[in-house]
Design a protein around this motif. Structure first.
Motif, PDB file in Angstrom:
ATOM      1  N   UNK A 178       0.828  -1.200   0.000  1.00  0.00           N
ATOM      2  CA  UNK A 178       0.000   0.000   0.000  1.00  0.00           C
ATOM      3  C   UNK A 178       0.867   1.256   0.000  1.00  0.00           C
ATOM      4  N   UNK A 179       1.923   1.240   0.777  1.00  0.00           N
ATOM      5  CA  UNK A 179       2.803   2.402   0.858  1.00  0.00           C
ATOM      6  C   UNK A 179       3.459   2.682  -0.495  1.00  0.00           C
ATOM      7  N   UNK A 180       3.899   1.643  -1.194  1.00  0.00           N
ATOM      8  CA  UNK A 180       4.543   1.864  -2.498  1.00  0.00           C
ATOM      9  C   UNK A 180       3.542   2.338  -3.543  1.00  0.00           C
ATOM     10  N   UNK A 181       2.319   1.810  -3.522  1.00  0.00           N
ATOM     11  CA  UNK A 181       1.328   2.268  -4.501  1.00  0.00           C
ATOM     12  C   UNK A 181       0.860   3.691  -4.192  1.00  0.00           C
ATOM     13  N   UNK A 182       0.785   4.025  -2.916  1.00  0.00           N
ATOM     14  CA  UNK A 182       0.385   5.383  -2.514  1.00  0.00           C
ATOM     15  C   UNK A 182       1.457   6.393  -2.919  1.00  0.00           C
ATOM     16  N   UNK A 183       2.732   6.041  -2.675  1.00  0.00           N
ATOM     17  CA  UNK A 183       3.815   6.933  -3.072  1.00  0.00           C
ATOM     18  C   UNK A 183       3.923   7.049  -4.589  1.00  0.00           C
ATOM     19  N   UNK A 184       3.664   5.964  -5.308  1.00  0.00           N
ATOM     20  CA  UNK A 184       3.748   6.001  -6.768  1.00  0.00           C
ATOM     21  C   UNK A 184       2.700   6.941  -7.351  1.00  0.00           C
ATOM     22  N   UNK A 185       1.552   7.036  -6.686  1.00  0.00           N
ATOM     23  CA  UNK A 185       0.518   7.940  -7.177  1.00  0.00           C
ATOM     24  C   UNK A 185       0.971   9.394  -7.078  1.00  0.00           C
TER      25      UNK A 185
ATOM     26  N   UNK B  87       5.067   6.647 -16.196  1.00  0.00           N
ATOM     27  CA  UNK B  87       3.787   5.955 -16.245  1.00  0.00           C
ATOM     28  C   UNK B  87       2.971   6.389 -15.033  1.00  0.00           C
ATOM     29  N   UNK B  88       1.828   6.950 -15.253  1.00  0.00           N
ATOM     30  CA  UNK B  88       0.984   7.424 -14.170  1.00  0.00           C
ATOM     31  C   UNK B  88       0.129   6.281 -13.636  1.00  0.00           C
ATOM     32  N   UNK B  89       0.239   6.055 -12.362  1.00  0.00           N
ATOM     33  CA  UNK B  89      -0.595   5.050 -11.718  1.00  0.00           C
ATOM     34  C   UNK B  89      -1.818   5.730 -11.128  1.00  0.00           C
TER      35      UNK B  89
END
Length: 172
Positions: free
Chosen positions: A77-84, A91-93
């Motif tokens: 969750x932390x990596x997907x939240x930071x990637x946003x 590449x935009x997540x």
């Protein structure tokens, strides 16, 4: 180098119940942490760092499952939240979504710590808090391969699989 081998497993009734409980706890922790992150960001404009241990007092059933599983949920969750929020990514997540009990992929990952995940007697895969699960070991890892992690998943037909990730040295 890393290589994963996926094995079909045949858990007992108690082990299957424990797998399903762990899937549910992963989904619950993901949704709780995501909702707290959203509320904190709306009120302060900053990113909140949460841990699964914060929820174990209110939700005692989270203590029944492996703590490394919940830690992996936190890291995902932390990596997907930071990637946003990362502006440098080409590449935009999209924003992380809440997980549904009906439509989410049922899987979890646990790490190997001093032999907690192992292949035993070419018949079983040992997992923390689950024990020895009967498996079809169709491919043997080589002698110098070490187990890094195991991902337990359930297909839509109810079949369980464990993908074991091995690490090994390779001279190129």
């Amino acid at each position: 180098m890393n290589k994963a081998i996926k094995y079909r497993v045949y858990p007992s009734d108690e082990q299957a119940v424990m797998f399903v409980k762990t899937f549910g706890c992963c989904r619950k922790v993901w949704n709780l942490m995501l909702s707290d992150k959203i509320a904190y960001y709306k009120s302060t404009g900053k990113i909140l760092l949460t841990t699964p241990a914060q929820y174990k007092k209110d939700y005692t059933f989270l203590k029944e499952v492996d703590s490394l599983v919940l830690a992996n949920v936190q890291m995902n969750l932390q990596s997907s939240y930071k990637a946003f929020f990362d502006k440098k990514r080409k590449k935009r997540n999209g924003f992380p979504k809440f997980k549904s009990a009906k439509h989410s992929r049922k899987s979890y990952t646990t790490n190997n710590q001093k032999g907690t995940v192992a292949i035993i007697d070419d018949k079983y895969i040992k997992l923390p808090k689950i024990g020895k699960v009967k498996a079809v070991i169709h491919r043997q890892p080589e002698a110098d391969w070490t187990v890094k992690s195991a991902t337990v998943s359930q297909e839509s037909d109810g079949a369980f699989y464990i993908s074991v990730l091995f690490e090994f040295e390779r001279n190129i």
